[in-house]
Structures are given as structure tokens and as C-alpha cells.
Design a protein around this motif. Structure first.
Motif, PDB file in Angstrom:
ATOM      1  N   GLY A  25       0.812  -1.212   0.000  1.00 22.31           N
ATOM      2  CA  GLY A  25       0.000   0.000   0.000  1.00 22.31           C
ATOM      3  C   GLY A  25       0.839   1.254   0.000  1.00 22.31           C
ATOM      4  N   GLY A  26       2.158   1.117   0.197  1.00 16.25           N
ATOM      5  CA  GLY A  26       3.012   2.259  -0.048  1.00 16.25           C
ATOM      6  C   GLY A  26       3.810   2.799   1.114  1.00 16.25           C
ATOM      7  N   ALA A  27       3.505   2.437   2.368  1.00 16.67           N
ATOM      8  CA  ALA A  27       4.259   2.999   3.486  1.00 16.67           C
ATOM      9  C   ALA A  27       5.693   2.478   3.466  1.00 16.67           C
ATOM     10  CB  ALA A  27       3.593   2.629   4.806  1.00 16.67           C
ATOM     11  N   THR A  28       6.659   3.374   3.676  1.00 15.33           N
ATOM     12  CA  THR A  28       8.074   3.005   3.716  1.00 15.33           C
ATOM     13  C   THR A  28       8.542   2.976   5.160  1.00 15.33           C
ATOM     14  OG1 THR A  28       8.484   3.996   1.560  1.00 15.33           O
ATOM     15  CG2 THR A  28      10.389   3.633   2.984  1.00 15.33           C
ATOM     16  N   VAL A  29       9.095   1.851   5.577  1.00 18.99           N
ATOM     17  CA  VAL A  29       9.627   1.721   6.926  1.00 18.99           C
ATOM     18  C   VAL A  29      11.110   2.035   6.945  1.00 18.99           C
ATOM     19  CG1 VAL A  29       9.941   0.123   8.849  1.00 18.99           C
ATOM     20  CG2 VAL A  29       7.878  -0.012   7.441  1.00 18.99           C
ATOM     21  N   LEU A  30      11.805   1.622   5.889  1.00 18.26           N
ATOM     22  CA  LEU A  30      13.251   1.819   5.822  1.00 18.26           C
ATOM     23  C   LEU A  30      13.621   2.088   4.372  1.00 18.26           C
ATOM     24  CD1 LEU A  30      15.859   1.628   7.606  1.00 18.26           C
ATOM     25  CD2 LEU A  30      16.036  -0.755   6.859  1.00 18.26           C
ATOM     26  N   ASN A  31      14.305   3.211   4.124  1.00 19.08           N
ATOM     27  CA  ASN A  31      14.698   3.560   2.773  1.00 19.08           C
ATOM     28  C   ASN A  31      15.830   2.675   2.286  1.00 19.08           C
ATOM     29  OD1 ASN A  31      12.907   5.740   2.200  1.00 19.08           O
ATOM     30  ND2 ASN A  31      14.070   7.009   3.640  1.00 19.08           N
ATOM     31  N   GLY A  32      15.873   2.516   0.970  1.00 18.09           N
ATOM     32  CA  GLY A  32      16.916   1.695   0.378  1.00 18.09           C
ATOM     33  C   GLY A  32      17.871   2.525  -0.435  1.00 18.09           C
ATOM     34  N   GLY A  33      17.866   2.304  -1.750  1.00 19.14           N
ATOM     35  CA  GLY A  33      18.794   2.986  -2.627  1.00 19.14           C
ATOM     36  C   GLY A  33      20.002   2.108  -2.870  1.00 19.14           C
ATOM     37  N   THR A  34      21.178   2.668  -2.687  1.00 19.67           N
ATOM     38  CA  THR A  34      22.419   1.910  -2.763  1.00 19.67           C
ATOM     39  C   THR A  34      23.040   1.958  -1.382  1.00 19.67           C
ATOM     40  OG1 THR A  34      22.718   2.456  -5.086  1.00 19.67           O
ATOM     41  CG2 THR A  34      24.664   1.707  -3.885  1.00 19.67           C
ATOM     42  N   THR A  35      22.890   0.900  -0.639  1.00 16.65           N
ATOM     43  CA  THR A  35      23.286   0.918   0.764  1.00 16.65           C
ATOM     44  C   THR A  35      23.525  -0.499   1.256  1.00 16.65           C
ATOM     45  OG1 THR A  35      22.654   1.714   2.969  1.00 16.65           O
ATOM     46  CG2 THR A  35      20.911   0.749   1.632  1.00 16.65           C
ATOM     47  N   THR A  36      24.115  -0.597   2.387  1.00 11.42           N
ATOM     48  CA  THR A  36      24.250  -1.874   3.088  1.00 11.42           C
ATOM     49  C   THR A  36      23.621  -1.729   4.455  1.00 11.42           C
ATOM     50  OG1 THR A  36      26.271  -2.497   1.938  1.00 11.42           O
ATOM     51  CG2 THR A  36      25.841  -3.585   4.027  1.00 11.42           C
ATOM     52  N   ILE A  37      22.662  -2.613   4.734  1.00 11.72           N
ATOM     53  CA  ILE A  37      22.041  -2.628   6.053  1.00 11.72           C
ATOM     54  C   ILE A  37      22.877  -3.538   6.941  1.00 11.72           C
ATOM     55  CG2 ILE A  37      19.961  -3.162   7.365  1.00 11.72           C
ATOM     56  CD1 ILE A  37      18.397  -2.852   4.756  1.00 11.72           C
ATOM     57  N   ALA A  38      23.556  -2.961   7.910  1.00  9.89           N
ATOM     58  CA  ALA A  38      24.381  -3.787   8.795  1.00  9.89           C
ATOM     59  C   ALA A  38      23.498  -4.695   9.635  1.00  9.89           C
ATOM     60  CB  ALA A  38      25.241  -2.905   9.686  1.00  9.89           C
ATOM     61  N   SER A  39      22.487  -4.104  10.257  1.00 12.03           N
ATOM     62  CA  SER A  39      21.565  -4.918  11.045  1.00 12.03           C
ATOM     63  C   SER A  39      20.340  -4.086  11.358  1.00 12.03           C
ATOM     64  CB  SER A  39      22.227  -5.377  12.352  1.00 12.03           C
ATOM     65  OG  SER A  39      21.487  -6.393  12.954  1.00 12.03           O
ATOM     66  N   TRP A  40      19.177  -4.713  11.183  1.00  7.11           N
ATOM     67  CA  TRP A  40      17.910  -4.031  11.422  1.00  7.11           C
ATOM     68  C   TRP A  40      16.897  -5.044  11.880  1.00  7.11           C
ATOM     69  CZ3 TRP A  40      12.960  -4.510   9.542  1.00  7.11           C
ATOM     70  CH2 TRP A  40      12.078  -3.442   9.785  1.00  7.11           C
ATOM     71  N   GLY A  41      16.008  -4.639  12.777  1.00 10.83           N
ATOM     72  CA  GLY A  41      15.006  -5.577  13.252  1.00 10.83           C
ATOM     73  C   GLY A  41      13.671  -4.921  13.481  1.00 10.83           C
ATOM     74  N   GLN A  42      12.625  -5.680  13.278  1.00  8.73           N
ATOM     75  CA  GLN A  42      11.282  -5.246  13.603  1.00  8.73           C
ATOM     76  C   GLN A  42      10.670  -6.308  14.501  1.00  8.73           C
ATOM     77  OE1 GLN A  42       8.530  -3.370  10.739  1.00  8.73           O
ATOM     78  NE2 GLN A  42       7.285  -5.204  10.997  1.00  8.73           N
ATOM     79  N   GLY A  43      10.262  -5.925  15.678  1.00  7.75           N
ATOM     80  CA  GLY A  43       9.733  -6.888  16.637  1.00  7.75           C
ATOM     81  C   GLY A  43      10.201  -6.530  18.033  1.00  7.75           C
ATOM     82  N   ASN A  44      10.329  -7.514  18.886  1.00  3.81           N
ATOM     83  CA  ASN A  44      10.740  -7.289  20.268  1.00  3.81           C
ATOM     84  C   ASN A  44      12.245  -7.503  20.404  1.00  3.81           C
ATOM     85  OD1 ASN A  44       8.129  -6.739  21.021  1.00  3.81           O
ATOM     86  ND2 ASN A  44       7.666  -8.886  21.428  1.00  3.81           N
ATOM     87  N   ILE A  45      12.942  -6.474  20.852  1.00  2.00           N
ATOM     88  CA  ILE A  45      14.396  -6.435  20.845  1.00  2.00           C
ATOM     89  C   ILE A  45      14.886  -6.183  22.261  1.00  2.00           C
ATOM     90  CG2 ILE A  45      16.414  -5.248  19.918  1.00  2.00           C
ATOM     91  CD1 ILE A  45      14.622  -4.462  17.525  1.00  2.00           C
ATOM     92  N   TYR A  46      15.834  -6.991  22.712  1.00  2.00           N
ATOM     93  CA  TYR A  46      16.350  -6.882  24.067  1.00  2.00           C
ATOM     94  C   TYR A  46      17.862  -6.825  24.025  1.00  2.00           C
ATOM     95  CZ  TYR A  46      11.663  -8.634  25.086  1.00  2.00           C
ATOM     96  OH  TYR A  46      10.314  -8.812  25.132  1.00  2.00           O
ATOM     97  N   LYS A  47      18.440  -6.244  25.050  1.00  2.00           N
ATOM     98  CA  LYS A  47      19.894  -6.162  25.121  1.00  2.00           C
ATOM     99  C   LYS A  47      20.319  -6.362  26.562  1.00  2.00           C
ATOM    100  CE  LYS A  47      23.786  -3.359  23.551  1.00  2.00           C
ATOM    101  NZ  LYS A  47      24.278  -4.365  22.615  1.00  2.00           N
ATOM    102  N   GLY A  48      21.340  -7.169  26.754  1.00  2.00           N
ATOM    103  CA  GLY A  48      21.851  -7.368  28.092  1.00  2.00           C
ATOM    104  C   GLY A  48      21.127  -8.469  28.835  1.00  2.00           C
ATOM    105  N   THR A  49      21.242  -8.435  30.165  1.00  2.00           N
ATOM    106  CA  THR A  49      20.708  -9.524  30.972  1.00  2.00           C
ATOM    107  C   THR A  49      19.233  -9.376  31.287  1.00  2.00           C
ATOM    108  OG1 THR A  49      21.368  -8.365  32.985  1.00  2.00           O
ATOM    109  CG2 THR A  49      22.936  -9.928  32.036  1.00  2.00           C
ATOM    110  N   GLY A  50      18.666  -8.179  31.137  1.00  2.00           N
ATOM    111  CA  GLY A  50      17.249  -7.982  31.402  1.00  2.00           C
ATOM    112  C   GLY A  50      16.522  -7.620  30.141  1.00  2.00           C
ATOM    113  N   ALA A  51      15.266  -7.219  30.304  1.00  2.00           N
ATOM    114  CA  ALA A  51      14.475  -6.870  29.131  1.00  2.00           C
ATOM    115  C   ALA A  51      15.085  -5.675  28.407  1.00  2.00           C
ATOM    116  CB  ALA A  51      13.045  -6.558  29.544  1.00  2.00           C
ATOM    117  N   GLY A  52      15.453  -4.639  29.129  1.00  2.00           N
ATOM    118  CA  GLY A  52      16.197  -3.530  28.543  1.00  2.00           C
ATOM    119  C   GLY A  52      15.432  -2.691  27.551  1.00  2.00           C
ATOM    120  N   GLY A  53      14.144  -2.937  27.425  1.00  2.00           N
ATOM    121  CA  GLY A  53      13.363  -2.141  26.490  1.00  2.00           C
ATOM    122  C   GLY A  53      12.774  -2.984  25.386  1.00  2.00           C
ATOM    123  N   THR A  54      11.618  -2.553  24.889  1.00  2.00           N
ATOM    124  CA  THR A  54      10.929  -3.251  23.807  1.00  2.00           C
ATOM    125  C   THR A  54      10.659  -2.253  22.691  1.00  2.00           C
ATOM    126  OG1 THR A  54       9.870  -4.731  25.372  1.00  2.00           O
ATOM    127  CG2 THR A  54       8.886  -4.592  23.205  1.00  2.00           C
TER     128      THR A  54
END
Length: 784
Positions: free
Chosen positions: A356-385
Motif C-alpha cells: 500500500g506504499g508505506a516506507t519503513v526503511l529507505n533503500g537505494g544503494t546501501t548496506t544494512i548492517a543490522s535491522w530488526g522489527q519486533g521485540n528487541i532486548y539487550k543485556g541480561t534484562g528486558a532492557g526495552g521493547t
């Protein structure tokens, strides 16, 4: 024109070895086949048997389709002859759910009138029956040409729908094991562009593979062709595939799968994902398509299940307007999880967008090192969602990468450049493979004599070993329709003094090591069997030089194992000493390296050779233990139904695991782990918290640089009852990392489990926050 599929890492034909057999004056070296020679598999002596078939001497394992009347001349309709080659000998089709006693290789040779290629005309599906390998000449891949009037679901059908059966199929899709298709060009272009022409209907499960295939489809704007159609199943691995044209290169829906080294050219959509609990795509190249990935998302209930989790690593996308397109926006909440790591985009305006047209992440000529959509945690606890956002790129150790900086991949060796004179047969050298004779001495003598200068061919059969069999570094060995090596006897019966059945390389050995198309197993009881101990280290400078492909550890539940429903029913007394299959499935020792692709370490939960569904209660203590200092690549591996753990990494380093799949034993907590085994500190068994009543799926301790890129960890039962799934209470925890290890986890899906992820034995990620359809999904967790 010669068409090949190349792996992401190419090897020299000349390999170094640690030592040579006593008959060897020089290493094997390069293949000596002439340009027009057929593939070695065609002319090697075929004397393999199905050891537990009712008539082993009369049953034919290897079948050349031309011996059944196929012409391969591009004119004659060869469909009936090919299906006759597949089905002759009372093989497992509509008459059974599964069988290990009717294996077959169906071989398609190159042409004789046309010296390089054959074209087999196909007018209705080739029915790939249970335990079938369809293999074309790897030197000159034959073409399967669908006629303009082709009638059926696909050129190759691995699970046919029964006419008039109201949706019934030959096989239960989640139990549709042991299939392989190799070395073909499938051409759909004579069929009308608007027909739903399909190359492969590949509704399969574990221990299945596709390799070295090209599917040619219409490039018309209104094309409806598709390379692969997969609507269900529980897989599985496929790799080294090319799709040209079509509406879809791949149209897929399956619980979980691993895909490596796939190229799609000039399709409308490269890969369409209809539903899953978790998929990993590694090394994907998309050229000149409208969208690289179309992903059905947003289904957060069982009834609306869509694509729960997708992990994409090392993708190259060229001249394609959209890299990833989801069907629904996340709108601030989990609506299907996507993890992308190392994607190179050239002329791709939209990296991630919504239908339908919504852009979440632009492209072009690029390298995506790392990207995620969903529940993301860092460290020993939840650390944020977060519902979408950047996540730190995994620290990928250089030893895991190829020369292009991608996770290394290596194709299943097929030895297409070699002649039959460069092989030796174990049956020609004293081994029987009859499922009765003790072949230990004969096999050891063969390795001692020929390793390093001959490729060792295990004719189809079951080879009994009663003491440790050592496969020296330098060995290249290949089975025939999954030849079986089975440990049997008193040496393997004491869990307090475990013994190795097959030792791959002596301790601290180094050299090339290649194992393909072999099954390792035991004949019960075998409570003290370490089924495979892997010691060998790859040669210096040869990435993935020590590996195993399309080879499995299968314990119980099959003819000849003495661990079937008749001996080990679910009603048997808990811990019955006659129903132990192994102490440990696979042990990667500290000095070893390993490249394992499509390996299934399975403690059987049901009887393959009874009615195909009756459950068995058989005990295997442990699944895969790795103490390797790396590098280790576990690509498309699974470990299921072991008592204490499925994967245990201890003092390990530099591992890539994608996608791993596990199931906890169905009988637990009756008994609860570690019973009927006991914790053994000599093998670094993990602690079992008091609230954990089922096995660890994954335990990682004292380890560094561990990357899990996709995991499906499931607990379906509590004492054979599934009521626990509704509340996710089949077990409390399933994946544990200690407080010091450096680990990055992407795309983790669990089922039936309260805490998806634990640190130091305590749950830190509750599944209730991550419901993603039938399973729950954690997009990323990391600690460097």
C-alpha cells in the motif's frame, strides 16, 4: 549451455590431508573424469541392499530411469517410466505413512544421442515417494520439461493430494522425512504463462534437501508460474538453487526452514512467505524482480497465523524496487518479526515497506548492517521493547566468514569431477552391511587402507559396529540412499562409562573430512553410546574443510533398532533399561571445527516402520554438545527429544547456528530431567533448575562469539498431553545463557514455554509479551 549452481565458497579440487592410508602413494588429488564422462554414480557398482526389507536380496535400491523405459530424448513422454522406476518394489506411497526399509535412488543419466544433456518430457507429476533421492547427472544436469498440457500440482510432488480424498495426502506433512532432489533443470516455459505451473511441490519436514537445481519459468508480465510451492510441513534445508522468471521464485509456508545460497532472477516476487514460526534465509541474491520478499504478516492468533519470524542474512538485492514488503504495518506493536543482517542493496528504493506504499526503511544503494522489527532486548534484562529500529550488528568473527565477508557456506560434495576408479566400495572390501554381521574390523581396515587417496563409498546397507570405529582425518566418504552405521552391544550399554560409536578424526587431528548421505544410529539398549564424536580440525586455509552434509543421527523408531513401538510403547515402565538409545548424540570436541548442513539429531518420538504414527518412549540423554573453539557452522540443523538438552555449548567459541530447531521429549516430566540419566560433570551437563521439568533446548555457558540466527524451540507436550500449550505452560524455561558468555540471538520463536529466554537459570523474557500467532517471537537479544 552448461548450467551450474555455485556455493558461496569454492574449493580447490586438491585437498590436504593429515595422513594417508596404507595403500596410498599420494593424496587423492583432483578428479580425473573426462569432459563427456557420465557422473560417477551412474557406473559405480550398485550392490547396496535394504538390510531390513522383507526381501533384501531382491529389493533394488539404485534405479536408473532408462532401465525402466525413460528415453530422455526431449520427445518421448517419460512420466510413466520415471514413476515406475520410483514405485516398483512395493515402496511407501498411498499404502503407508513412512518406511525406512524401502529406500531408493532414482538416477537420471545424461543423454547418449545428445552427448551432454538429456531432456525428459513430463506431462504429470513425478511422485517422490517416501525415502527417495531423485538425482540427476551432476556433471550434465538433465532437464525435466513440462509439456504445454501438463496436468498436476507440480513437476515434482513430494506429498501428493489423493484424488477425491477431501484434502487427504500421502503423508503427514510434519512427518514427511528423508527426501532429496539434486542436479536438475526444471523447465516450465512450454506451459501457458497464466497457468499455475510449478516446479516443485515441496511439502516436507526434517532430513530433506534440495540442491543444485534451476527452475526456468515464463517472464511474461502476467505469469503465474512458481518455482517452489510449499503450503505446510516442518523442515528442513534447501540450498544452491536458481529461479529464473515466474510470478514467484519461491512460495513458502512451513513451521521452520533454512535456505542457503538461492538466486532469483526476473520474477515478480522473489520469495513469498505465507506463514511460518521461523525461517532463516542465508546468502540470498535477487536480481531484477518487483519485490525481493513479500511477507504475509499481522496474524497474531492461531487461526490467523502468518509469517511469524523471518531472519535474512547476507542478502544481495539488485535493481528491485522493494527489498522486503509486509502485508500489514506493525503500528507500534509486534505484527511479525523481521531481522536483517548484512544486506547489500543496489538500485532498491525501498528497503522495507508495507503493502500500500508505506516506507519503513529507505533503500537505494546501501548496506544494512543490522535491522530488526519486533521485540528487541539487550543485556541480561528486558532492557526495552521496540517495534522497529536498529539493532547492533552481530560481531561476526572473521573465522566464520568467507572471502566476501559473508557467513561461509559450502555445497554438499558430489565429486562430479571424479571417476569410478577414484572410489572404493566397502562391500567390495569385506564389509557386509546386512544389519547382522559385525563390520567393525572390516570398516576400520578400509579406512586404514584407503583414507586420503580414495573416496570411500558406503553401498546401501546397515553396518554394525561393536566398538569404536575411527574415521581418520583425510577421509571423504559418501553413502547410498542414507547408508546406516549402527552401534550395537555391551560396549555401548553403560551410561556411567560412555563409549564412542563413531569417532571422526583422532583427538587433535587435522585434515579434510567429508561425510555425505550417512545415518548414524544404535541398536538398543545403548545407554552408554556417544554416537558421533567429532575431533577433526579443518586444514589450514580451507574454510569448512571438515564437514557433514545430508547426514543424520536417528535413534530408535526404525526397523532393526530394537527400539520400536513393540519394545518401547508409551505405556512402558518409566526409565525401562531396555529403551535407552544413546548417552549423547553428537560431541564436537574442543580442538575440532565443523561445518554441518542439514543434520538432524533425532531421538524418535514415533515408529517410522510401524503405522508411521504410534508413539515410542525411548531415552537419549543428550543431543549436541559443542566444546569447539571454532569455527563451527550449524546450518539447518535440528536436535529433538533428548532428556537433558538438545544443544549445549560449553567453553565454545566462534559458532554460527541458523536456523536451529528443537522439541522437548513428549513424556517429560514423567520423568523430569535428568532422569533416567544423571548429571555428568565430565561432559559439562548444565544444571537443571528446580522449576524446569523438561529439557533445555539450548544451554550456553563460558562461551564467546556465539551467533544464533534463527531458532524454533518447541514444547508440545506434558506427559503426552497437549493441554499445556494453551497457557504456554508445557515447560517454564527453554533457552539459557550464563551471565558471562557473549551471545547474539536473532529470530527466536518458542511454543508451549513460559519464559522464552533465561539468563543464569532465571527467565527474563516472558512469552506473553511476544505472542506472534501459534508461537511467540523474540526478534533479538544480545550481549557482547
Amino acid at each position: 549451455m552448461k548450467i551450474w549452481v555455485f556455493a558461496s565458497f569454492i574449493f580447490s579440487a586438491v585437498v590436504s590431508v593429515a595422513g594417508l592410508g596404507t595403500s596410498c602413494s599420494a593424496p587423492l588429488g583432483a578428479g580425473t573424469a573426462a569432459a563427456n564422462d557420465p557422473f560417477w554414480l551412474e557406473n559405480i557398482k550398485h550392490q547396496g541392499t535394504a538390510a531390513f526389507n522383507a526381501n533384501p536380496s531382491g529389493y533394488q535400491v539404485f534405479r536408473n530411469v532408462k532401465n525402466f523405459g525413460a528415453k530422455g530424448d526431449g520427445v518421448t513422454d517419460d512420466t510413466a517410466a520415471i514413476n515406475d522406476a520410483i514405485s516398483s518394489g512395493a515402496r511407501c506411497g498411498t499404502n503407508c505413512q513412512s518406511s525406512t526399509v524401502t529406500p531408493a535412488i532414482i538416477y537420471f543419466p545424461k543423454g547418449y544421442l545428445t552427448p551432454m544433456y538429456s531432456t525428459y518430457v513430463i506431462s504429470s507429476p513425478i511422485i517422490a515417494l517416501y525415502y527417495t533421492q531423485l538425482i540427476g547427472d551432476a556433471r550434465h544436469p538433465p532437464t525435466l520439461l513440462a509439456t504445454a498440457s501438463f496436468n498436476g500440482i507440480a513437476v515434482i510432488d513430494a506429498d501428493p493430494y489423493i484424488p477425491g480424498g477431501n484434502g487427504a495426502q500421502y503423508y503427514v506433512n510434519q512427518n514427511n522425512f528423508f527426501r532429496s532432489v539434486r542436479n536438475f533443470i526444471i523447465d516450465l516455459r512450454q506451459m501457458p504463462a497464466t497457468s499455475s505451473a510449478t516446479g516443485l511441490h515441496w511439502q516436507v519436514s526434517q532430513s530433506t534437501s534440495l540442491m543444485n537445481l534451476v527452475v526456468q519459468m515464463s517472464t511474461a508480465s502476467n505469469t503465474a508460474h512458481q518455482g517452489i510451492f510449499m503450503e505446510n510441513g516442518s523442515g528442513g534445508f534447501m540450498g544452491d538453487l536458481i529461479f529464473n522468471g515466474g510470478k514467484y521464485g519461491m512460495w513458502v509456508g512451513n513451521q521452520q526452514f533454512t535456505v542457503r545460497n538461492v538466486t532469483v532472477n526476473s520474477a515478480n516476487t522473489g520469495i513469498y512467505s505465507n506463514w511460518n514460526w521461523g525461517w532463516t534465509f542465508q546468502g540470498i541474491t535477487i536480481n531484477n524482480c518487483q519485490a525481493a520478499f513479500d511477507v504475509h504478516t499481522g496474524g497474531l492468533t492461531i487461526d490467523t497465523q502468518s509469517s511469524g519470524a523471518m531472519a535474512i542474512i547476507d542478502a544481495v538485492i539488485n535493481n528491485t524496487p522493494i527489498f522486503v514488503r509486509t502485508s500489514n504495518p506493525s503500528n507500534g506493536k509486534l505484527a511479525g518479526s523481521i531481522a536483517i543482517n548484512n544486506a547489500k542493496l543496489t538500485n532498491v528504493p525501498i528497503a522495507v515497506g508495507v503493502n500500500g506504499g508505506a516506507t519503513v526503511l529507505n533503500g537505494g544503494t546501501t548496506t544494512i548492517a543490522s535491522w530488526g522489527q519486533g521485540n528487541i532486548y539487550k543485556g541480561t534484562g528486558a532492557g526495552g521493547t521496540f517495534t522497529q529500529g536498529n539493532i547492533a550488528a552481530a560481531n561476526k568473527p572473521s573465522v566464520l566468514l568467507d572471502s566476501a565477508g559473508r557467513i561461509a557456506g559450502r555445497s554438499h560434495p558430489q565429486y562430479e569431477g571424479y571417476t569410478t576408479s577414484q572410489f572404493i566400495s566397502v562391500k567390495d572390501n569385506g564389509a557386509k552391511g546386512d544389519g547382522k554381521t559385525d563390520d567393525t574390523a572390516a570398516l576400520q581396515a578400509i579406512f586404514t587402507k584407503f583414507s586420503g587417496c580414495k573416496i570411500i563409498f558406503f553401498d546401501a546397507g546397515t553396518y554394525i559396529v561393536s566398538s569404536t570405529l575411527t574415521i581418520p582425518a583425510g577421509t571423504q566418504m559418501v553413502g547410498e540412499a542414507w547408508s546406516v552405521i549402527a552401534g550395537k552391544g555391551s560396549n555401548f550399554q553403560n551410561q556411567n562409562s560412555p563409549q564412542v560409536v563413531v569417532r571422526v578424526g583422532d583427538t587433535n587431528s587435522q585434515g579434510i573430512l567429508e561425510i555425505t548421505d550417512i545415518i548414524f544410529t544404535t541398536i538398543g539398549p545403548a545407554a552408554g553410546a556417544i554416537v558421533v564424536e567429532w575431533n577433526v580440525k579443518q586444514p589450514s586455509g580451507q574454510i569448512a574443510g571438515a564437514g557433514m552434509w545430508d547426514s543424520h543421527i536417528r535413534l530408535g523408531g526404525a526397523a532393526g533398532t530394537n527400539l520400536q513401538a513393540a519394545q518401547c510403547p508409551t505405556s512402558i515402565a518409566v526409565g525401562n533399561s531396555n529403551c535407552f538409545s544413546a548417552f549423547l548424540g553428537l560431541h564436537l570436541t574442543s580442538s575440532s571445527t565443523a561445518y554441518l548442513e542439514g543434520t538432524w539429531v533425532w531421538q524418535a518420538d514415533h515408529d517410522l516402520d510401524g503405522d508411521g504414527s504410534t508413539r515410542v518412549t525411548v531415552y537419549s540423554g543428550r543431543g549436541i554438545l559443542s566444546e569447539s573453539q571454532g569455527p563451527v557452522w550449524l546450518i539447518g540443523t535440528a536436535s529433538e527429544h533428548h532428556v537433558i538438552y538438545q544443544y549445549n555449548l560449553v567453553n565454545a567459541k566462534s559458532h554460527y547456528l541458523g536456523l536451529i530447531q528443537t522439541e522437548s521429549p513428549y513424556y517429560q516430566p514423567n520423568p523430569a530431567p535428568p532422569a533416567p540419566f544423571s548429571i555428568n560433570s565430565a561432559f559439562n551437563d548444565p544444571a537443571i533448575p528446580s522449576n524446569l521439568k523438561s529439557s533445555w533446548a539450548v544451554s550456553i555457558s563460558k562461551s564467546t562469539d556465539i551467533i544464533v540466527f534463527g531458532a524454533g524451540l518447541y514444547s508440545f507436550f506434558s506427559n503426552y498431553n497437549q493441554d499445556c500449550i494453551t497457557g504456554s505452560t508445557c515447560q517454564s524455561q527453554i533457552f539459557n545463557v550464563d551471565t558471562t558468555s557473549s551471545v547474539t540471538v536473532y529470530s527466536l520463536s518458542t511454543l508451549g514455554v513460559t519464559y522464552q529466554f533465561s539468563v543464569g537459570g532465571a527467565g527474563v523474557v516472558n512469552q506473553s509479551n511476544n505472542v506472534d500467532g501459534y508461537a511467540s517471537t523474540l526478534t533479538a537479544w544480545s550481549r557482547s
